[in-house]
Structures are given as C-alpha cells and as structure tokens.
Motif scaffolding. Structure first.
Motif, PDB file in Angstrom:
ATOM      1  N   ARG A   1      12.808  -7.393  -7.396  1.00  0.00           N
ATOM      2  CA  ARG A   1      11.949  -8.289  -7.739  1.00  0.00           C
ATOM      3  C   ARG A   1      12.002  -8.956  -9.064  1.00  0.00           C
ATOM      4  O   ARG A   1      11.524 -10.079  -9.234  1.00  0.00           O
TER       5      ARG A   1
ATOM      6  N   ASP B   1       4.381  -1.003  -4.193  1.00  0.00           N
ATOM      7  CA  ASP B   1       4.422  -2.275  -3.520  1.00  0.00           C
ATOM      8  C   ASP B   1       4.764  -3.140  -4.818  1.00  0.00           C
ATOM      9  O   ASP B   1       5.114  -4.424  -4.460  1.00  0.00           O
ATOM     10  N   TRP B   2       4.520  -2.806  -5.967  1.00  0.00           N
ATOM     11  CA  TRP B   2       4.629  -3.774  -7.027  1.00  0.00           C
ATOM     12  C   TRP B   2       4.019  -5.200  -7.214  1.00  0.00           C
ATOM     13  O   TRP B   2       4.744  -5.866  -7.061  1.00  0.00           O
ATOM     14  N   SER B   3       2.773  -5.056  -7.141  1.00  0.00           N
ATOM     15  CA  SER B   3       1.944  -6.215  -7.253  1.00  0.00           C
ATOM     16  C   SER B   3       1.685  -6.638  -8.616  1.00  0.00           C
ATOM     17  O   SER B   3       0.813  -6.212  -9.392  1.00  0.00           O
ATOM     18  N   VAL B   4       2.661  -7.722  -9.198  1.00  0.00           N
ATOM     19  CA  VAL B   4       2.666  -7.832 -10.508  1.00  0.00           C
ATOM     20  C   VAL B   4       2.193  -9.495 -10.603  1.00  0.00           C
ATOM     21  O   VAL B   4       2.669  -9.975 -11.657  1.00  0.00           O
ATOM     22  N   ALA B   5       1.395 -10.023  -9.891  1.00  0.00           N
ATOM     23  CA  ALA B   5       1.117 -11.244 -10.190  1.00  0.00           C
ATOM     24  C   ALA B   5       0.197 -11.466 -11.225  1.00  0.00           C
ATOM     25  O   ALA B   5       0.348 -12.598 -11.802  1.00  0.00           O
ATOM     26  N   ARG B   6      -0.384 -10.246 -11.699  1.00  0.00           N
ATOM     27  CA  ARG B   6      -1.218 -10.691 -12.989  1.00  0.00           C
ATOM     28  C   ARG B   6      -0.105 -10.881 -14.372  1.00  0.00           C
ATOM     29  O   ARG B   6      -0.647 -11.230 -15.014  1.00  0.00           O
TER      30      ARG B   6
ATOM     31  N   GLU C   1      -1.130   0.169  -8.054  1.00  0.00           N
ATOM     32  CA  GLU C   1      -1.046  -1.304  -7.878  1.00  0.00           C
ATOM     33  C   GLU C   1       0.847  -1.468  -8.019  1.00  0.00           C
ATOM     34  O   GLU C   1       1.204  -2.572  -7.477  1.00  0.00           O
ATOM     35  N   LEU C   2       1.416  -0.649  -8.802  1.00  0.00           N
ATOM     36  CA  LEU C   2       2.860  -1.021  -9.010  1.00  0.00           C
ATOM     37  C   LEU C   2       3.699  -0.117  -7.930  1.00  0.00           C
ATOM     38  O   LEU C   2       4.780  -0.550  -7.554  1.00  0.00           O
TER      39      LEU C   2
END
Lengths: 284, 582
Positions: free
Chosen positions: A15, A271-276, A267-268
């Motif tokens: 990512r 899936d590593w949702s790091v949109a923030r 959150e991480l």
C-alpha cells in the motif's frame, strides 16, 4: 517476527509503495486552523506547481498575476524535511495481536511514506529505553518488533526528548493510554517540532467497558491486578473516565496544534483502510 | 420464658453446602481474567494495595452472599427451628429406676447409674428451660420434684430400693402430668408390654453381669438362717463371713443355685448385732452382699397372779405360765391375772368365777366358737373342750370365744391403751387346762402382749416391709426417723402407734420422747439381684400426640419465605448484570 506481522508488513509495504508523507505545513489542512505555529521564518527554496491540498497562503500571487500560473513556494525545510517517528513499544500496545500489528504496520507505512517523500527519517522505538532504528527503511529488519516495554512514552520523554529532530514532523504511534496529563506530554513532545501528529491505535472496543460480572483485570504495562465486580454503575463510570481521557488528549492536541487521529486496530488490520490519513493530509 | 429449639437439628449439616459454594466460587466460578491497557480508567479499591503487592484481597461477588444466605436459610428451615413458651411446651417426666441394681459395677469405676448420666444430661440440655418432673421408681413410685427450681436429681437418685415398679411409675406420671414426654432411665431394655411404645424415651446403661446375693437372713434362737443365690451363668466361689466372731464359710454355688445355710450363733453373738457378708471376686453388685441383723426382743412377759382367784384357777395358771409359754412371774408385771373388780395399770386377765349363792356355772354341749381373726385365738382348736362357765354372764369387749350365745373369752382395749381380757371359766369342772388350747392361748397372749410393749414389732425387716411400732406414751404424736444416709424424716404417730414403709437398706434409728429404737432393713429381692436381664438400650421418646394446647411455633415457613425472597433478589441481580452486558 510472527506471521501476522509478516502479513501486515507485506500488505502495508504494498500500500505504501506510492504513498508519500505530506509536508508538515499541509498536515491537518482540511479547512481547519493549522495551529499557533504558522508564520515561522523559513528560507525560500524554489517554486513548484500548485497541487490540490497545498496551503493557499503559500501561493505566490505575483507569479499568478504575471503568468497566470498557480505556483507555491517551497521552503528549505520542505526541500529537506525531517521526520521523527516514535513508536510506542509498551505492553499496552500488545493487548491484542491486531493492535500491535496495526501499530507496527502503521509505523512501517509511515516510514516508507516518509522515505518516499524524501524525509530525513528517524524512527525511535520507545521502550523503557528509546532506541533509534538504524534501518528505518527496512521494517523487516527493525530492531525490536515486540511490544513488551513496561513503560509508556510519557515515562521516557523527559530523558529522550533530545533525540527528536528540531523543526521536523513528529509522529507518535501509541494508544495514548497512560494516566498522566496529556498537556505535559504534548508540551514536551511537540516542543521544537514543526508539526506533531498523534496517531492513537486502540484495540477494538478497548474504550468500551467489559461486560458485567466478576473480572480480574491485569494492567498490561504495570502488571497490577485488580479484581472488580463489574456492574452497570461501574461500567458507566468507566465510560465517563474514558471520555474524559480522550477529551483531555483532544484538548491538549488542539492547544499544541497537534493532529490527533484515532484508529481501531480492526480498521487497519487486515484491510488497511487508511483513507483518513490522506483526508487529514498526513499522506498524499 | 421462651423456649427455642430445633425439631431436626441434624439437618443443619446441610450448612456444609456453604463450603461447597465457597469452593465453587474459588475454583470454578472464578473471575474472568482480562488483560487491559485501561486499568487506570476503572474504579480503584477503597484501600490501596500494600506496597509491592500486586493483588487485592479477593472479594466474592454479591451473588455469592445471596446464594450463601439462601442456602443457610434453607438448611435452617429444614432443621425445624421452633419457639414456644415454657408453659406451652410439653414437660418432660423423667423416671429414675431407684432399685439397687443400678449400683452394679460396669467397669472402670462406673456403675449402671453413672453410665446413664451423660446420655441423660444430653437429653436434658436439648431444650434448656423446659419443665422437668422427676419421679423415682421403687417398690412404690413417688414424685421427687417438679423442677420449677433447680433440683439435684443425682443426689436424690439413691438407687437403694429393692425393686423398681416401672409400670406403676408410668401410671403415676400419666396421672400427674398427662401431657408430658416420658423418659425412663433404668438398667434393662423395655419389658414386653412397653417394647413397642415408641413415645416413651428409654435410657439403659445396664450390662449382663454375674452377681451373688444374700436373699434372705433370719435370726432364730441360737442360729442364723440365711439363703444365698448365684445369678450367673458360671459356678461362683464365695465366702460367707459372720461378725462378730469372723466365722467363715466357703462355698461354691452352681449357676443359678439358691442355697440355704444355717449358722450356729454363740451366746455372745445372740446378744449382739450381727453382720453377715458374702464375698466373691467376680461379683458385680456389692449392695446385696451384706445383711445387718439386730437382736430381737423375745424376753418373757412379766405376769403376776393376784389374790382372790380360786385354788384351781391359780393351779392351772401356774402350770401354764411356767410351761415356757413366754411368761415369767414377777412382782411388777405387764399382765395381772385377777378376779373382777380389782384395778390395775397393767394388762389384765380378769377371771370371772362363780359367786357362791349368786350364779351357778353350767356345762353345756353348746358349740365352742372361736374368733378366727384375732391374734389371741390364732391356731386354737376347740376340739373336745368341756367349758364350764357362768351362763348369761355379759362380758365386755370383743367376743373371742363363745359357748353357744354366751361369750366366755372377750378382749377389750381400755382407754389407757392396755388390754382387759375377760375369761368366764370354772376350772374345776372344765378340761381346758388339759387341752392344747390352754398353753396355745397363753402363747398367743404372750406374743400379743410383747407386741404391746413400746418398740418396733420386729427389728429386722426387708425392703418393702411395713415398720410398726408402739411408743411409750399415747400422747406422742410424732417421731423422728434417721435413715442410714443420715437424712431425717418426721413421721406422725397416733395413740402412741405408728406404721410406715421400711426405710432404705441399712441401720435406721427411730427417736421420740423417751424412746429410741434401731431397725435393720435389708434388700431381699432375688429378681433385682439377677443382673443377667440387664442390657444397654436407647430410644428417643416423643411428646404426646395431643399437641393442641402446646403451641409450638415453627420458624420454618418464615425461613422458607426469606429464602425465596433472597433467591428472587438473586435473579434480579443476575438479570441486571445480563442487561448491562454488551
């Protein structure tokens, strides 16, 4: 390094391949006030083309008037930016494997992003002794992937604050779960920094009280054991204290111009949702 | 006064479930363990932990205390607690077997009586404050005490009587306190008639033991007759000793043998108190191995023949009085034989003789009839009697012998207590003096007059006999009895006479104004000496079925209700916990 860390590292590095750590000046810009440190005297370095997200105050309107080109001024720090990444290795970071994996992975991601953006990166493992990572670019080779320190970053700040680079970006990855006043910590941590980012990693439901019943709670860091008959009233009091604790950090962050982000480990990982991180301008 | 107690106290053992509950909480329902980074956000204990201590004192959750309380309430309810007032609760009637077999040795210095005491005390202490009636079962039962105050039953339980009529004692109990719970303390199991009467509590600490006993002893002239018995299943050697003199007689009795032994008395022994003792090593009961025998008073009755009697009468009198009939002629006499009209302070035999010229005696063939009930005519036979008497002569007093319708011998007790015997007899024309009736009559007279002397009728008695005595003065209205154990009793006397049951075995003393006498009482019941019937037996009695007037108030319903409320609260608590769980 356990399998979860390996998988995390694999995903994160994939990512982070194109991620870049944003300039300290842009971090936190989403229409909010940047903080009290605006207006530092910096050395002009060069122009570059405006990119969305850039601070509009850095637009050179003279250039626009002359050439109808939106150009921003680059200053010397941005040309050679510094970043101190402080990873909290206290035991509380390992209450769940996902939490420690999230902290490790995030540190790896931000390290790679910093290097991608040309930062001069210093990664500090904040255990009972703060140690500077000799190979920040190779997370798989980092000194100590374990989270087993009996102390939190607040305990070592006074002694090791001198390790932090001046006029750089300081990022702390921690759960911020220690009882001392956040003001005193942030006062020390953000002193001399251009920008401070606090990334709080919490285990899923960590700030939710445990169910009613008879519970033996063991403090992850001190080992203190407390046996409590949990009931509704006690749970309510926990929520109130947790809320006050979070509010205290938010207030302290606001007063010191720091950016405070909270992530649940879920959150991480995985899936590593790091949109923030992008939305708040930490990454670009 | 309120009495409290438990109907089934053994059910309190259910409280051991509390231990199980504690173990359950310690080892199974232990606290959830959880590692947390937010301990500082939770409540702190009231007291800080000791420095260096990493554990707080373990506390049980509220559910534990509610569960424990419910368990305790249920166990208490099962044990049947009750309260009642002392007056409402059935009293306890304790019948103590007061026979001498309770003194039998049971080993280690204990007797049947002392062995029964611990169990008796335990039952008495079961319900402190309860009214207790004490009865002694002897030959005749008696009420010892109504225990409204403290009563030293151990001291009153003398165990000296020669029998224990438990049936009579039970009847007395039922008459005296019909609503009482009954407890019998004895040395044998219940008899057949009471075997299935479960309401009667029973304590027997008796054991089958060998025993030798003297069952009879009597003094005669120059000899002592005694009877011994072996109440054992094996032959028993023994030694019979007579003191004073220490004459010894060794013997071996076969199992169950009863043997009569005659011992000759020396002149010295005849005058003195005698102690007869039977000794044997294996003998379990010493109480029936000894007899004390006092010398009896068989001195002749002093008689005086007054003047005024005919020669024939005097001749017949002197012949019979010197014929070893128990009389001795003396100037100061107990009996005076005289013609009518002569006063005397002594007993009088008033011989009515024909008055010349006035009455003429006759001899008829009318039947001679003797009174069968009187001591004077006991054993007399009128066979071939020729009785010449003055006809139609009215004699005062009770007719003892009559010729046809004419009384010829009467007896009258004077106001001073002395006897007047009236004899209507012309000896010259009668053959009375030559018939067996004549000496027998005087033998009876001597016996009767000896009994009229101040003193006891007989000095040597057996348990259960009646002591009869005459006091010197008719005016004496009481006497003092001092028993062998030193206790005293004031007994009434009337017209100088008294009769009372024989005191416990041993030498007792009787004292009154100008009077002192000793008596010896001996146990003499072979059935009581036979310890082979003795055996241990325990049974808990029950209060009588009629409990209408005995308001025993049970706490059990309240305790059950309380337990239910506690369990309901427990459920509410659990429900709240579950609601609060995420």
């Amino acid at each position: 390094m356990n399998d979860l860390f390996k998988r995390t590292l694999q995903t994160v590095l994939a990512r982070a391949a194109d991620a870049r750590l944003a300039s300290p000046r842009t971090i936190g810009f989403n229409g909010r006030r940047l903080g009290r440190r605006a207006g530092n005297a910096l050395e002009f370095s060069e122009y570059r083309e405006y990119r969305p997200g850039d601070d509009l105050r850095r637009l050179d309107w003279n250039v626009f008037g002359r050439r109808e080109l939106l150009m921003v001024k680059e200053f010397s720090e941005e040309v050679d930016p510094r970043c101190d990444l402080l990873l909290d290795h206290s035991r509380s970071m390992a209450v769940t494997p996902e939490k420690s994996a999230a902290a490790f992975g995030l540190a790896a991601l931000l390290a790679r992003a910093a290097l991608n953006a040309g930062f001069s990166l210093a990664l500090h493992h904040a255990a009972d002794v703060w140690r500077k990572e000799p190979q920040p670019e190779a997370p798989s080779e980092w000194l100590s992937p374990e989270f087993d320190a009996p102390a939190n970053p607040g305990d070592g700040l006074a002694r090791y604050a001198g390790m932090l680079q001046r006029r750089g970006l300081r990022i702390l990855i921690s759960d911020l779960l220690w009882p001392e006043d956040p003001q005193s910590f942030l006062g020390g941590f953000s002193a001399g920094a251009k920008q401070t980012v606090l990334i709080q990693i919490l285990a899923d439901g960590e700030l939710e009280p445990v169910p009613n019943g008879y519970v033996m709670l063991e403090d992850a860091e001190t080992g203190e054991v407390r046996e409590l008959p949990i009931d509704d009233a006690m749970r309510q009091r926990f929520r109130e204290r947790a809320a006050r604790h979070q509010e205290a950090w938010r207030r302290a962050a606001a007063e010191h111009g720091a950016l405070l982000l909270s992530f649940q480990a879920g959150e991480l990982v995985p899936d590593w949702s790091v949109a923030r991180l992008f939305q708040t301008g930490v990454l670009q | 006064m309120t009495l409290t107690g438990w109907t089934d106290p053994w059910n309190l053992f259910a409280l051991t479930a509390l231990l199980l509950l504690v173990l359950l909480y310690l080892f199974q329902r232990h606290a959830r363990q959880q590692r947390t980074a937010t301990l500082f956000l939770w409540d702190r204990p009231e007291a800080p932990p000791r420095s260096g201590a990493r554990r707080h004192f373990r506390r049980f959750p509220p559910e534990f205390y509610l569960e424990a309380l419910a368990l305790a309430l249920l166990a208490a309810a099962a044990a049947g607690p009750f309260f009642t007032t002392r007056e409402e609760y059935p009293p306890l009637a304790v019948i103590l077997d007061n026979s001498f077999s309770m003194r039998a040795a049971a080993g280690n210095g204990e007797t049947f009586r002392t062995l029964a005491l611990p169990e008796l005390r335990r039952r008495l202490e079961k319900l402190p404050g309860r009214r207790i009636f004490w009865f002694a079962a002897g030959r005749a039962p008696r009420l010892l005490a109504d225990d409204r105050n403290r009563f030293d039953f151990e001291r009153a339980w003398t165990a000296t009587e020669d029998a224990a009529d438990l049936t009579a004692a039970l009847a007395l109990v039922r008459r005296t306190v019909p609503d009482a719970e009954i407890l019998v303390v004895t040395d044998a199991p219940p008899p057949e008639s009471l075997r299935n009467v479960e309401e009667i509590g029973w304590i027997s600490a008796g054991q089958s033991r060998p025993n030798l006993a003297i069952v009879n002893a009597r003094r005669g002239e120059g000899r002592l007759l005694t009877e011994v018995v072996n109440c054992a299943a094996v032959p028993m050697p023994a030694r019979l000793t007579l003191t004073p003199g220490n004459a010894e007689h060794t013997l071996t009795l076969a199992p169950g043998e009863r043997r009569k032994i005659v011992l000759r008395l020396t002149p010295e022994q005849e005058k003195n108190r005698l102690q007869l003792r039977l000794s044997s090593e294996a003998d379990a009961l010493d109480f029936d191995n000894e007899r004390m025998l006092l010398p009896e008073d068989h001195s002749p009755v002093l008689v005086r023949i007054q003047s005024g009697l005919s020669d024939a009468a005097r001749r017949d009198l002197e012949a019979v009085l010197t014929a070893a009939t128990g009389f001795r002629q003396a100037l100061t006499a107990e009996l005076e034989v005289l013609p009518p009209g002569q006063p005397s302070d002594a007993h009088r035999l008033i011989w009515h003789q024909p008055v010349p010229g006035r009455s003429r005696p006759t001899l008829t063939d009318e039947p001679i009839i003797l009174s069968p009930d009187h001591a004077l005519t006991r054993g007399l036979s009128p066979d071939e009697l020729h009785w010449t008497a003055v006809p139609d002569l009215r004699l005062p007093g009770e007719t003892l012998i009559s010729r046809g319708a004419d009384p010829v011998l009467t007896a009258l007790r004077r106001l001073d207590g002395k006897w007047d015997f009236h004899l209507n007899l012309q000896p010259e024309s009668s053959n009375l003096a030559r018939r067996p009736l004549w000496p027998a009559l005087f033998w009876n007279l001597a016996t009767l007059l000896r009994a009229e002397r101040p003193g006891v009728e007989t000095r040597n008695l057996r348990s259960g006999d009646l002591v009869r005595l005459r006091l010197p003065s008719l005016k004496t209205d009481s006497l003092r009895l001092i028993r062998p154990d030193g206790t005293e009793e004031i007994l009434p006397a009337r017209n100088g006479r008294s009769a009372f049951p024989a005191p416990p075995p041993g030498i007792s003393r009787i004292e009154a104004e100008n009077f002192q006498e000793e008596i010896a009482v001996s146990p003499g019941n072979p059935a009581e000496s036979d310890l082979r019937r003795c055996a241990p037996f325990l049974r808990n009695g029950t209060p009588p079925a009629n409990r209408d007037r005995h308001a025993v108030h049970s706490w059990s319903p309240l305790l059950l209700l309380a337990a239910l409320l506690v369990l309901a609260l427990h459920q509410v608590l659990i429900g709240k916990r579950q609601e609060g769980a995420p």
